[in-house]
Design a protein around this motif. Structure first.
Motif, PDB file in Angstrom:
ATOM      1  N   GLN A 188      -6.582  12.900   3.574  1.00  0.00           N
ATOM      2  CA  GLN A 188      -6.280  11.855   2.597  1.00  0.00           C
ATOM      3  C   GLN A 188      -4.886  11.264   2.815  1.00  0.00           C
ATOM      4  OE1 GLN A 188      -6.963  12.999  -1.425  1.00  0.00           O
ATOM      5  NE2 GLN A 188      -6.570  10.976  -2.221  1.00  0.00           N
ATOM      6  N   GLY A 189      -3.919  12.086   3.157  1.00  0.00           N
ATOM      7  CA  GLY A 189      -2.568  11.584   3.394  1.00  0.00           C
ATOM      8  C   GLY A 189      -2.525  10.599   4.541  1.00  0.00           C
ATOM      9  N   ALA A 190      -3.226  10.913   5.610  1.00  0.00           N
ATOM     10  CA  ALA A 190      -3.258  10.011   6.764  1.00  0.00           C
ATOM     11  C   ALA A 190      -3.988   8.716   6.423  1.00  0.00           C
ATOM     12  CB  ALA A 190      -3.914  10.699   7.953  1.00  0.00           C
ATOM     13  N   LEU A 191      -5.009   8.809   5.605  1.00  0.00           N
ATOM     14  CA  LEU A 191      -5.738   7.597   5.199  1.00  0.00           C
ATOM     15  C   LEU A 191      -4.851   6.665   4.372  1.00  0.00           C
ATOM     16  CD1 LEU A 191      -9.241   9.026   4.236  1.00  0.00           C
ATOM     17  CD2 LEU A 191      -8.645   7.655   6.233  1.00  0.00           C
ATOM     18  N   ILE A 192      -4.048   7.240   3.494  1.00  0.00           N
ATOM     19  CA  ILE A 192      -3.147   6.418   2.699  1.00  0.00           C
ATOM     20  C   ILE A 192      -2.115   5.746   3.601  1.00  0.00           C
ATOM     21  CG2 ILE A 192      -1.351   6.488   0.909  1.00  0.00           C
ATOM     22  CD1 ILE A 192      -3.112   8.632  -0.480  1.00  0.00           C
TER      23      ILE A 192
ATOM     24  N   ILE B 254       8.849 -14.289  -1.444  1.00  0.00           N
ATOM     25  CA  ILE B 254       8.073 -13.420  -2.339  1.00  0.00           C
ATOM     26  C   ILE B 254       7.286 -12.416  -1.502  1.00  0.00           C
ATOM     27  CG2 ILE B 254       6.202 -13.343  -4.038  1.00  0.00           C
ATOM     28  CD1 ILE B 254       7.094 -16.151  -4.952  1.00  0.00           C
ATOM     29  N   LEU B 255       6.698 -12.889  -0.416  1.00  0.00           N
ATOM     30  CA  LEU B 255       5.948 -11.998   0.470  1.00  0.00           C
ATOM     31  C   LEU B 255       6.863 -10.931   1.065  1.00  0.00           C
ATOM     32  CD1 LEU B 255       3.485 -11.062   2.006  1.00  0.00           C
ATOM     33  CD2 LEU B 255       3.902 -12.879   3.671  1.00  0.00           C
ATOM     34  N   ALA B 256       8.071 -11.321   1.457  1.00  0.00           N
ATOM     35  CA  ALA B 256       9.012 -10.362   2.038  1.00  0.00           C
ATOM     36  C   ALA B 256       9.345  -9.249   1.048  1.00  0.00           C
ATOM     37  CB  ALA B 256      10.284 -11.072   2.495  1.00  0.00           C
ATOM     38  N   GLU B 257       9.457  -9.596  -0.238  1.00  0.00           N
ATOM     39  CA  GLU B 257       9.725  -8.578  -1.254  1.00  0.00           C
ATOM     40  C   GLU B 257       8.564  -7.584  -1.351  1.00  0.00           C
ATOM     41  OE1 GLU B 257      10.526  -8.090  -6.052  1.00  0.00           O
ATOM     42  OE2 GLU B 257      10.328 -10.105  -5.213  1.00  0.00           O
ATOM     43  N   ALA B 258       7.347  -8.094  -1.365  1.00  0.00           N
ATOM     44  CA  ALA B 258       6.169  -7.222  -1.426  1.00  0.00           C
ATOM     45  C   ALA B 258       6.091  -6.343  -0.178  1.00  0.00           C
ATOM     46  CB  ALA B 258       4.899  -8.058  -1.571  1.00  0.00           C
ATOM     47  N   GLU B 259       6.342  -6.939   0.978  1.00  0.00           N
ATOM     48  CA  GLU B 259       6.289  -6.183   2.234  1.00  0.00           C
ATOM     49  C   GLU B 259       7.359  -5.095   2.264  1.00  0.00           C
ATOM     50  OE1 GLU B 259       6.761  -6.798   7.042  1.00  0.00           O
ATOM     51  OE2 GLU B 259       6.888  -8.542   5.732  1.00  0.00           O
ATOM     52  N   ASP B 260       8.564  -5.413   1.818  1.00  0.00           N
ATOM     53  CA  ASP B 260       9.638  -4.418   1.789  1.00  0.00           C
ATOM     54  C   ASP B 260       9.265  -3.226   0.908  1.00  0.00           C
ATOM     55  OD1 ASP B 260      11.163  -5.958   3.502  1.00  0.00           O
ATOM     56  OD2 ASP B 260      12.462  -6.769   1.914  1.00  0.00           O
ATOM     57  N   LEU B 261       8.648  -3.511  -0.228  1.00  0.00           N
ATOM     58  CA  LEU B 261       8.208  -2.424  -1.109  1.00  0.00           C
ATOM     59  C   LEU B 261       7.134  -1.574  -0.437  1.00  0.00           C
ATOM     60  CD1 LEU B 261       8.094  -4.311  -4.521  1.00  0.00           C
ATOM     61  CD2 LEU B 261       9.610  -2.405  -3.922  1.00  0.00           C
ATOM     62  N   LEU B 262       6.197  -2.225   0.235  1.00  0.00           N
ATOM     63  CA  LEU B 262       5.147  -1.483   0.939  1.00  0.00           C
ATOM     64  C   LEU B 262       5.743  -0.607   2.049  1.00  0.00           C
ATOM     65  CD1 LEU B 262       2.436  -4.268   1.150  1.00  0.00           C
ATOM     66  CD2 LEU B 262       2.204  -2.077  -0.047  1.00  0.00           C
ATOM     67  N   ILE B 263       6.712  -1.134   2.765  1.00  0.00           N
ATOM     68  CA  ILE B 263       7.353  -0.362   3.835  1.00  0.00           C
ATOM     69  C   ILE B 263       8.083   0.851   3.251  1.00  0.00           C
ATOM     70  CG2 ILE B 263       9.231  -0.416   5.539  1.00  0.00           C
ATOM     71  CD1 ILE B 263       8.367  -3.371   6.102  1.00  0.00           C
ATOM     72  N   GLU B 264       8.804   0.630   2.163  1.00  0.00           N
ATOM     73  CA  GLU B 264       9.529   1.729   1.528  1.00  0.00           C
ATOM     74  C   GLU B 264       8.565   2.797   1.008  1.00  0.00           C
ATOM     75  OE1 GLU B 264      12.725   2.305  -2.082  1.00  0.00           O
ATOM     76  OE2 GLU B 264      12.630   0.359  -1.059  1.00  0.00           O
ATOM     77  N   MET B 265       7.475   2.357   0.398  1.00  0.00           N
ATOM     78  CA  MET B 265       6.491   3.311  -0.117  1.00  0.00           C
ATOM     79  C   MET B 265       5.818   4.060   1.022  1.00  0.00           C
ATOM     80  SD  MET B 265       4.906   1.004  -3.165  1.00  0.00           S
ATOM     81  CE  MET B 265       3.767   2.243  -3.773  1.00  0.00           C
ATOM     82  N   ARG B 266       5.547   3.370   2.126  1.00  0.00           N
ATOM     83  CA  ARG B 266       4.934   4.012   3.278  1.00  0.00           C
ATOM     84  C   ARG B 266       5.848   5.103   3.834  1.00  0.00           C
ATOM     85  NH1 ARG B 266       4.719   5.473   8.183  1.00  0.00           N
ATOM     86  NH2 ARG B 266       2.887   5.207   9.468  1.00  0.00           N
ATOM     87  N   GLU B 267       7.123   4.791   3.934  1.00  0.00           N
ATOM     88  CA  GLU B 267       8.078   5.780   4.441  1.00  0.00           C
ATOM     89  C   GLU B 267       8.160   6.991   3.517  1.00  0.00           C
ATOM     90  OE1 GLU B 267       9.460   5.896   7.524  1.00  0.00           O
ATOM     91  OE2 GLU B 267       8.050   4.237   7.731  1.00  0.00           O
ATOM     92  N   GLY B 268       8.135   6.746   2.219  1.00  0.00           N
ATOM     93  CA  GLY B 268       8.125   7.857   1.267  1.00  0.00           C
ATOM     94  C   GLY B 268       6.885   8.708   1.413  1.00  0.00           C
ATOM     95  N   TRP B 269       5.752   8.056   1.555  1.00  0.00           N
ATOM     96  CA  TRP B 269       4.497   8.793   1.710  1.00  0.00           C
ATOM     97  C   TRP B 269       4.479   9.568   3.032  1.00  0.00           C
ATOM     98  CZ3 TRP B 269       1.227  10.124  -1.829  1.00  0.00           C
ATOM     99  CH2 TRP B 269       0.030  10.722  -1.443  1.00  0.00           C
ATOM    100  N   ARG B 270       5.034   8.959   4.081  1.00  0.00           N
ATOM    101  CA  ARG B 270       5.104   9.634   5.385  1.00  0.00           C
ATOM    102  C   ARG B 270       5.951  10.900   5.270  1.00  0.00           C
ATOM    103  NH1 ARG B 270       8.054   9.068  10.507  1.00  0.00           N
ATOM    104  NH2 ARG B 270       9.576   7.886   9.312  1.00  0.00           N
ATOM    105  N   GLY B 271       7.046  10.818   4.532  1.00  0.00           N
ATOM    106  CA  GLY B 271       7.891  11.989   4.321  1.00  0.00           C
ATOM    107  C   GLY B 271       7.162  13.094   3.578  1.00  0.00           C
ATOM    108  N   ILE B 272       6.380  12.711   2.591  1.00  0.00           N
ATOM    109  CA  ILE B 272       5.608  13.698   1.823  1.00  0.00           C
ATOM    110  C   ILE B 272       4.573  14.367   2.714  1.00  0.00           C
ATOM    111  CG2 ILE B 272       3.878  13.951  -0.016  1.00  0.00           C
ATOM    112  CD1 ILE B 272       5.435  11.734  -1.522  1.00  0.00           C
ATOM    113  N   THR B 273       3.846  13.579   3.497  1.00  0.00           N
ATOM    114  CA  THR B 273       2.799  14.164   4.340  1.00  0.00           C
ATOM    115  C   THR B 273       3.396  15.045   5.432  1.00  0.00           C
ATOM    116  OG1 THR B 273       2.689  12.177   5.716  1.00  0.00           O
ATOM    117  CG2 THR B 273       1.104  12.348   3.912  1.00  0.00           C
TER     118      THR B 273
END
Length: 145
Positions: free
Chosen positions: A21-25, A103-122
């Motif tokens: 599941q972590g890899a899928l996210i 606006i898109l750059a803001e959304a993308e930056d948030l997605l990148i930050e969340m991805r990095e956080g999730w990668r750290g957790i996994t």
């Protein structure tokens, strides 16, 4: 049709069904980020339809992340993630309607930050999960009836 297209799709389908599941996210985050980047490239080329199509795909992925979340089980973290996904979802809609790459750059930056956080957790989870020791002796099983 490209004869390798079917095998490529089959490979992707197999990868999705066998990943944890972590890899899928992480794959979902990667896809949403990739579609955001592609939308920005399409915007630079003046391809408005391409921008729209890629933003819809990114929005669909965020929607999937949102629908798979159970904020009640996640407590405060789950509720915060829920709110963040809704915020990103709305930013993607705004970026698409206004064709505003800031606006898109803001959304993308948030997605990148969340991805990095999730990668750290996994990474932490996989580092503490015991691995199967293939060199360990395997005892034969005997059944007596």
């Amino acid at each position: 049709m490209n004869p390798y297209a079917k095998s490529g799709k089959a490979y992707k389908a197999a990868a999705v069904t066998t990943e944890d599941q972590g890899a899928l996210i992480l794959m979902l985050y990667d896809g949403a980020i990739r579609f955001c980047k592609t939308a920005q490239l399409k915007h630079k080329k003046g391809d408005i339809e391409g921008v729209h199509n890629n933003l819809v795909k990114a929005k669909d992925i965020v929607s999937e992340l949102l629908s798979s979340l159970d904020p009640e089980k996640g407590g405060d973290i789950g509720q915060n993630l829920n709110n963040l996904y809704i915020y990103i979802f709305n930013k993607l809609i705004d970026a698409n309607v206004q064709k505003d790459m800031a606006i898109l750059a803001e959304a993308e930056d948030l997605l990148i930050e969340m991805r990095e956080g999730w990668r750290g957790i996994t990474k932490k989870v996989t580092s503490i999960t015991p691995k199967f020791n293939q060199s360990a002796a395997v005892k034969p099983v005997s059944f007596k009836g």
